[in-house]
Design a protein around this motif. Structure first.
Motif, PDB file in Angstrom:
ATOM      1  N   PRO A  22       0.796  -1.239   0.000  1.00 22.62           N
ATOM      2  CA  PRO A  22       0.000   0.000   0.000  1.00 22.62           C
ATOM      3  C   PRO A  22       0.824   1.283   0.000  1.00 22.62           C
ATOM      4  CG  PRO A  22      -0.968  -1.587   1.498  1.00 22.62           C
ATOM      5  CD  PRO A  22       0.323  -2.191   1.027  1.00 22.62           C
ATOM      6  N   VAL A  23       1.957   1.291   0.710  1.00 17.46           N
ATOM      7  CA  VAL A  23       2.737   2.530   0.758  1.00 17.46           C
ATOM      8  C   VAL A  23       3.411   2.821  -0.577  1.00 17.46           C
ATOM      9  CG1 VAL A  23       5.020   1.669   1.490  1.00 17.46           C
ATOM     10  CG2 VAL A  23       4.200   3.878   2.310  1.00 17.46           C
ATOM     11  N   VAL A  24       3.550   1.790  -1.416  1.00 16.20           N
ATOM     12  CA  VAL A  24       4.143   1.964  -2.746  1.00 16.20           C
ATOM     13  C   VAL A  24       3.092   2.377  -3.771  1.00 16.20           C
ATOM     14  CG1 VAL A  24       5.326   0.784  -4.652  1.00 16.20           C
ATOM     15  CG2 VAL A  24       6.033   0.357  -2.286  1.00 16.20           C
ATOM     16  N   ALA A 196       9.267   4.949  -6.459  1.00 15.62           N
ATOM     17  CA  ALA A 196       7.882   4.729  -6.891  1.00 15.62           C
ATOM     18  C   ALA A 196       7.101   6.007  -7.148  1.00 15.62           C
ATOM     19  CB  ALA A 196       7.141   3.882  -5.851  1.00 15.62           C
ATOM     20  N   GLY A 197       7.716   7.171  -6.887  1.00 13.43           N
ATOM     21  CA  GLY A 197       7.061   8.420  -7.256  1.00 13.43           C
ATOM     22  C   GLY A 197       6.684   9.354  -6.122  1.00 13.43           C
ATOM     23  N   PHE A 198       6.965   8.984  -4.874  1.00 14.45           N
ATOM     24  CA  PHE A 198       6.531   9.870  -3.797  1.00 14.45           C
ATOM     25  C   PHE A 198       7.289  11.201  -3.804  1.00 14.45           C
ATOM     26  CE2 PHE A 198      10.190   8.409  -1.295  1.00 14.45           C
ATOM     27  CZ  PHE A 198      10.491   9.521  -0.506  1.00 14.45           C
ATOM     28  N   ARG A 266       5.226   2.803   5.891  1.00 14.69           N
ATOM     29  CA  ARG A 266       3.801   3.155   5.885  1.00 14.69           C
ATOM     30  C   ARG A 266       3.395   3.848   7.184  1.00 14.69           C
ATOM     31  NH1 ARG A 266      -1.410  -0.950   5.030  1.00 14.69           N
ATOM     32  NH2 ARG A 266      -2.962   0.715   4.812  1.00 14.69           N
ATOM     33  N   ALA A 267       3.934   3.397   8.302  1.00 21.12           N
ATOM     34  CA  ALA A 267       3.620   4.020   9.593  1.00 21.12           C
ATOM     35  C   ALA A 267       4.009   5.503   9.585  1.00 21.12           C
ATOM     36  CB  ALA A 267       4.340   3.286  10.718  1.00 21.12           C
ATOM     37  N   PHE A 268       5.132   5.819   8.961  1.00 20.18           N
ATOM     38  CA  PHE A 268       5.587   7.212   8.879  1.00 20.18           C
ATOM     39  C   PHE A 268       4.573   8.076   8.136  1.00 20.18           C
ATOM     40  CE2 PHE A 268       7.970  10.415   6.314  1.00 20.18           C
ATOM     41  CZ  PHE A 268       8.431  11.216   7.349  1.00 20.18           C
TER      42      PHE A 268
END
Length: 282
Positions: A22-24, A196-198, A266-268
């Motif tokens: 999910p974070v990706v 991945a684009g963040f 993801r937690a971050f």
């Protein structure tokens, strides 16, 4: 099953754990941030939390170097660590002591290029030159200046939220693990997440803030990392193949390290999203 088929089957499992995480594929915070709706206090909050991560990444990188399983991995880790601290990449063709970059302004008192907008993103730290102001954390401090942040407001664990601290501690534990296969899985996951684009989503939101209310905001820290991660993305498949064929490679440990590391990432971001939601509701 053939070695090639075995590798392909493993790639499919990696896709499930890493590429589909999910974070990706669906980072709620960065997707929102890209819309350019973040207020100045929200941009400040991002800067502070990211600065803590930036400093703790140095700790994790040092552990990764110390725990390296072989000389090649040891040197690869030092490339990342020393560049993070301020050794500018030197193109292989450049003379020893000459750092990569373009002609331009933004030089220090000795005439050395230190601005992230124009320093090189390729080459090696071997023979490169150290500059205090080329350290990535110092770029973040410069970014925080127009937002009213001082050096002492950034980078320390005491400034972190619980979710940021959890991420940083997981980074140290997993990315810097003394088990080389776990560390390799975490490293692969971090590289894939970063590519991945963040960065592009954050840059879009920061540019909106810059145009709207903070024209002096320097974005070099963010744009430099976006450029270098675009290059890293092209190498992730080769790195996975190399790791797979390393003697003693443990597939389950690799996947465990990758998955747990991305849960930490993801937690971050979920923490930042929660802070945004709570802040807007207050």
């Amino acid at each position: 099953m053939s070695v090639a088929g075995d590798l392909e089957t493993f790639r499919e499992r990696v896709d499930e754990v890493v590429h589909s995480h999910p974070v990706v594929v669906d980072n709620t915070y960065t997707k929102w941030f890209a819309k350019g709706e973040a207020s100045r206090p929200e941009v400040r909050h991002l800067a502070v939390q990211f600065s803590v991560f930036s400093h703790q990444f140095v700790v994790a990188s040092l552990r990764k170097v110390i725990n390296a399983a072989d000389h090649e991995t040891y040197r690869a880790g030092k490339e990342i660590l020393m560049n993070e601290l301020g050794v500018v990449f030197r193109p292989p063709s450049a003379p020893i002591g000459q750092s990569g970059g373009q002609a331009g302004t933004a030089r220090d008192d000795d005439g050395e290029i230190v601005d992230p907008d124009i320093v090189g993103t390729e080459g090696t730290v071997d023979g490169g030159r150290f500059r205090f102001s080329a350290g990535h954390f110092e770029w973040l401090v410069r970014f925080g200046g127009p937002l009213g942040l001082r050096f002492e407001d950034m980078g320390k664990r005491r400034h972190a939220t619980p979710s940021t601290l959890f991420f940083c501690d997981e980074l140290i534990r997993i990315y810097g693990s003394d088990d080389p296969t776990i560390a390799e899985g975490a490293s692969y996951a971090v590289e894939h997440w970063a590519a991945a684009g963040f960065w592009k989503e954050l840059i879009a939101g920061l540019r909106a803030c810059k145009m709207r209310e903070c024209p002096e905001l320097p974005l070099g820290f963010w744009t430099w990392h976006d450029k270098i991660e675009d290059q890293h993305a092209a190498h992730t498949a080769d790195e996975l193949t190399q790791a797979f064929h390393t003697p003693g490679f443990d597939r389950e440990k690799f996947l465990s390290g990758a998955g747990e590391m991305l849960d930490g990432v993801r937690a971050f971001w979920d923490g930042l999203w929660s802070d945004h939601v709570v802040g807007r509701a207050a």
